[in-house]
Design an enzyme around this catalytic site. Structure first.
Site, short mmCIF file in Angstrom:
data_model
loop_
_atom_site.label_atom_id
_atom_site.label_comp_id
_atom_site.label_asym_id
_atom_site.label_seq_id
_atom_site.Cartn_x
_atom_site.Cartn_y
_atom_site.Cartn_z
N LYS A 41 32.00 41.96 46.40
CA LYS A 41 32.08 43.04 45.71
C LYS A 41 32.11 42.82 44.21
O LYS A 41 32.00 41.55 43.62
CB LYS A 41 33.65 43.54 45.90
CG LYS A 41 34.69 42.23 45.44
CD LYS A 41 36.17 42.46 46.19
CE LYS A 41 36.88 41.46 45.56
NZ LYS A 41 38.34 41.54 46.15
N ARG A 138 49.78 47.25 48.44
CA ARG A 138 48.43 48.05 48.17
C ARG A 138 47.87 48.87 49.29
O ARG A 138 48.73 49.67 49.73
CB ARG A 138 47.44 46.96 47.46
CG ARG A 138 48.00 46.25 46.34
CD ARG A 138 46.75 45.32 45.41
NE ARG A 138 45.52 45.07 46.40
CZ ARG A 138 44.61 44.17 46.12
NH1 ARG A 138 44.64 43.51 44.94
NH2 ARG A 138 43.86 43.75 46.83
N TYR A 271 36.65 39.55 11.56
CA TYR A 271 37.51 40.69 11.28
C TYR A 271 39.15 40.41 10.95
O TYR A 271 39.61 39.45 12.17
CB TYR A 271 37.21 41.73 12.31
CG TYR A 271 36.11 42.47 12.27
CD1 TYR A 271 35.27 42.89 11.14
CD2 TYR A 271 35.51 42.46 13.68
CE1 TYR A 271 34.08 43.38 11.40
CE2 TYR A 271 34.15 43.02 13.59
CZ TYR A 271 33.64 43.61 12.73
OH TYR A 271 32.08 44.17 12.48
N MET A 318 32.38 42.59 18.66
CA MET A 318 31.87 42.87 20.01
C MET A 318 30.28 42.32 20.52
O MET A 318 30.11 42.25 21.59
CB MET A 318 31.25 44.47 19.52
CG MET A 318 30.65 45.18 20.82
SD MET A 318 30.09 46.69 20.44
CE MET A 318 31.66 47.86 19.86
C1 LIG Z 1 38.53 40.36 46.78
C2 LIG Z 1 39.26 40.17 48.16
C3 LIG Z 1 39.18 39.25 48.74
C4 LIG Z 1 38.39 37.69 48.38
O1 LIG Z 1 39.68 37.15 47.62
P1 LIG Z 1 39.38 35.85 46.86
O2 LIG Z 1 40.42 35.16 46.55
O3 LIG Z 1 38.41 35.84 45.70
O4 LIG Z 1 38.76 34.90 47.88
C5 LIG Z 1 39.37 39.19 50.22
N1 LIG Z 1 40.17 40.11 50.46
C6 LIG Z 1 40.09 41.27 50.03
C7 LIG Z 1 40.96 42.43 50.60
C8 LIG Z 1 39.98 41.34 48.65
O5 LIG Z 1 39.96 42.62 48.24
#
Ligand SMILES: *Cc1c(COP(=O)(O)O)cnc(C)c1O
EC number: 5.1.1.1
Length: 390
Positions: A41, A138, A271, A318
């Site tokens: 992802k 979640r 800055y 930036m």
């Molecule tokens: C991102 C994610 C993972 C991977 O987690 P890591 O700690 O990076 O291995 C696994 N399961 C779900 C549902 C996630 O959102």
């Protein structure tokens, strides 16, 4: 890398695909007979979803995981046919495209009617993994809603609209192995699995583990682990670095020094003039800024120049930030490679500490203005794959 690229680069994130391959093989060995789902992802945590996916699949991963259906569809369009799971949906998600493209769907409950409609339209069953919220708060069905979700799923399965292939959950504190909540979550998970089996589902895949659980909790492996961070060679633990875990960081972020000059004591820098030189010194300008993912809030971010470690001074802007390099002659510096983090030198975890965040965020936030350059023998295979797939 061609010699032209080697000579002309200005800033880059070098992605060592051999490191990715090593990390996947290492974790696959560790968790066998459980399978590895490579989590790609967010563009492979900033490393490039497609080359990472190809490398992972060649190195022992059998599944791919993404958050969005759109991320899965992009991989399918690039020619990736491996089993794939997407788990974060909204009513705007293109469930029909997911079904048609054989993308499995993580399901909390409300999605079922959308998925059923998509399956009806596509004239093929949707493959779903029912998610139970065992404590993270979640996604996933609550323990209270679980029986209803099972009943609804059972009905749709009988109608031929879905196939429940898995049950899964996500852990909240696996990166802190001393905390008791992982035990509680796994206990609730096992109960949810039993309930699903009693409801008549034949589950091919039960999965719960992220990287920290894959590395520290064999009792969380079940049929598959979902490997993200560890595949990229970073440690999820406070007290163990990547080396202690036999992982190799895949991303090295660097830029060439863009300007260097000798200045007197009390020169203000960047800055707000929050930093002033203590004595006569040399300042090196690094052409990476918050637009490139270097956090503006970072204080004393480590930078390695010509083998020497220094830290950032003054505010990150930036496009650029400054390093006080001390008694280094300025004329030698312009064009020298400045490494922010990578396999050798400072780590993404050190930058995360400097910015009050985690290594996950450091690699994922590197901006699109930073070219990704792929190295390692796997890069050649992957490049050959790109040509095959157009
Ligand atoms: C991102 C994610 C993972 C991977 O987690 P890591 O700690 O990076 O291995 C696994 N399961 C779900 C549902 C996630 O959102």
């Amino acid at each position: 890398m061609s010699s032209v690229e080697e000579a002309r680069w200005e800033r880059r994130a070098v992605i060592d695909l051999d490191a990715i391959g090593h990390n996947v093989r290492h974790v696959a060995d560790l968790v066998a007979p459980a399978m590895v789902m490579a989590v790609v992802k967010a563009d492979g945590y900033g490393h490039g979803a497609l080359p990472v996916a190809r490398t992972a699949l060649e190195s022992g991963a059998t599944w791919l995981g993404v958050a969005h259906v759109s991320e899965a569809l992009a991989l399918r369009e690039a020619g990736i046919s491996a089993p794939m799971l997407a788990w974060l949906h909204t009513p705007g998600t293109d469930f029909a495209a997911a079904v048609e493209s054989h993308v499995d769907l993580g399901i909390s409950g409300w999605e079922l009617e959308h998925v059923a409609a998509a399956a009806r339209a596509a004239e093929q069953p949707a493959r779903v993994h029912l998610k139970i919220d065992t404590g993270l708060g979640r996604n996933g069905a609550t323990l209270e809603a679980w029986p209803d979700v099972l009943a609804a799923a059972s009905q749709l399965q009988e109608e031929g609209l879905i196939r429940v292939v898995g049950v899964w959950t996500h852990l909240a504190v696996a990166d802190e192995p001393d905390r008791p909540q992982t035990d509680h979550q796994l206990e609730a998970f096992r109960a949810a699995i039993s309930a699903a089996e009693e409801a008549g589902f034949e589950l091919e895949l039960k999965h719960a583990a992220n990287t920290p659980a894959a590395l520290s909790r064999p009792d969380a492996h079940f049929d598959m682990v979902r490997l993200g961070l560890g595949m990229y060679g970073l440690s999820p633990f406070r007290d163990q670095d990547h080396e202690a875990l036999s992982l190799r960081p895949a991303m090295t972020l660097s830029a060439r020094v863009a300007n260097a000059k000798e200045v007197p004591a009390d020169q203000g820098v960047s800055y707000g003039l929050t930093y002033r030189t203590h004595s006569a010194t040399t300042l090196a300008l690094i052409p990476l800024g918050y637009a490139d993912g270097v956090p503006r809030v970072a204080v004393d971010g480590p930078v390695q120049i010509a083998g020497q470690r220094h830290v950032s001074c003054g505010r990150v802007a930036m496009d650029q930030f400054v390093v006080d390099v001390g008694q280094v002659p300025a004329r030698e510096l312009v064009g020298t490679e400045a490494v922010l983090f990578g396999a050798h030198g400072p780590t993404a975890t050190e930058w995360a500490d400097a910015a009050g965040t985690i290594n996950y965020e450091m690699v994922t936030r590197i901006g699109s203005r930073v070219p990704r350059v792929y190295t390692g023998e796997a890069a050649e295979t992957v490049a050959a794959g790109e040509e095959r797939h157009g």
